[in-house]
Scaffold this motif. Structure first.
Motif, PDB file in Angstrom:
ATOM      1  N   PRO A 153       0.818  -1.487  -0.158  1.00 13.88           N
ATOM      2  CA  PRO A 153       0.052  -0.303   0.278  1.00 13.88           C
ATOM      3  C   PRO A 153       0.863   0.834  -0.379  1.00 13.88           C
ATOM      4  N   GLY A 154       0.278   1.895  -1.013  1.00 13.48           N
ATOM      5  CA  GLY A 154       1.173   3.898  -1.003  1.00 13.48           C
ATOM      6  C   GLY A 154       2.863   3.824  -1.469  1.00 13.48           C
ATOM      7  N   ARG A 155       3.415   2.461  -2.416  1.00 13.92           N
ATOM      8  CA  ARG A 155       4.378   2.231  -3.023  1.00 13.92           C
ATOM      9  C   ARG A 155       3.940   1.757  -4.365  1.00 13.92           C
ATOM     10  N   TRP A 156       4.019   3.457  -4.873  1.00 10.63           N
ATOM     11  CA  TRP A 156       4.016   2.346  -6.737  1.00 10.63           C
ATOM     12  C   TRP A 156       5.688   1.675  -7.307  1.00 10.63           C
ATOM     13  N   ASP A 157       6.622   2.018  -6.555  1.00 10.17           N
ATOM     14  CA  ASP A 157       7.820   1.754  -7.389  1.00 10.17           C
ATOM     15  C   ASP A 157       8.783   0.210  -6.545  1.00 10.17           C
ATOM     16  N   LEU A 158       7.668  -0.009  -5.704  1.00 13.69           N
ATOM     17  CA  LEU A 158       8.105  -1.392  -4.625  1.00 13.69           C
ATOM     18  C   LEU A 158       7.130  -2.140  -5.558  1.00 13.69           C
ATOM     19  N   VAL A 159       7.675  -3.836  -6.028  1.00 13.42           N
ATOM     20  CA  VAL A 159       6.735  -4.804  -5.736  1.00 13.42           C
ATOM     21  C   VAL A 159       7.663  -5.902  -4.357  1.00 13.42           C
TER      22      VAL A 159
END
Length: 216
Positions: A153-159
């Motif tokens: 949640p809240g992370r667009w840069d991490l998988v």
């Protein structure tokens, strides 16, 4: 209703969680001021950090359990609380059904304007796992190569790497593993949102015929 002056972003407060909001956050009150608490369930007394304040409510994140709820259970997923796919896995399933029924009743009353109706109990599943027939995976990069999983949640840069998801069928999990291994073996990169480069960005899997057919 005025927000108490002592409540501001960054404060640490002790909260007794009394209810569940739609979406899974716990609901507590300070001087009749509502605080939505991420990571807490009804019956918890938790220390929480205030993350947002508004005129009528605040939001907080539980960082310590002072007194755990008697309805708390151990989540079976190793990444619970990180991937964001489940929010009630640490709450007894029967209690979950009770709160879901309450939320339906509140919606009918407050949004639908209905009064005096009789709400039937929520029907639970005999085995409340492995029921989803669709999943959207994100594909990113780590040191070991492409990774197929979920964004926290809240992370667009991490998988977030995924080993198991108890909401998915084993066949769908096998597709995820196969695609991830194939990308790594072929040296194909996952998506880098910072540079908008990469070979693969998303993996969609749908199951039909009780798992007899898979769409990838």
């Amino acid at each position: 209703m005025n927000r108490p002056k002592r409540i501001k972003k960054g404060d640490t407060v002790e909260l007794a969680v009394q209810n569940l909001a739609f979406g899974g956050k716990g609901v507590a009150k300070l001087d009749d001021f509502v605080v939505f608490v991420t990571g807490a369930v009804p019956g918890d007394v938790a220390r929480a950090i205030v993350t947002k304040t508004k005129k009528r409510y605040a939001e907080a994140r539980a960082v310590e359990l002072v007194s755990p709820s008697p309805h708390r259970i151990d989540p079976c997923c190793p990444t619970f609380g990180e991937c964001g796919g489940c929010v009630w896995q640490n709450l007894d399933y029967g209690v979950q059904l009770d709160y879901k029924a309450r939320q339906v009743a509140e919606s009918l009353e407050h949004l639908g304007g209905l009064r005096g109706f009789q709400l039937q109990p929520a029907l639970g599943m005999a085995h409340p796992w492995r029921y989803r027939n669709r999943v959207d995976f994100s594909i990113g990069m780590r040191d070991e190569g492409a990774v197929v999983g979920f964004r926290p949640p809240g992370r667009w840069d991490l998988v977030l790497p995924l080993s198991i998801c108890h909401l998915l069928s084993t066949e769908m999990e096998a597709v995820r593993t196969t695609v991830e291994n194939w990308l790594r073996d072929a040296g194909l990169p996952g998506w880098d949102p910072r540079t908008n480069t990469g070979f693969a960005r998303h993996l969609l899997v749908r199951s039909a015929q009780q798992g007899a057919e898979l769409l990838v």
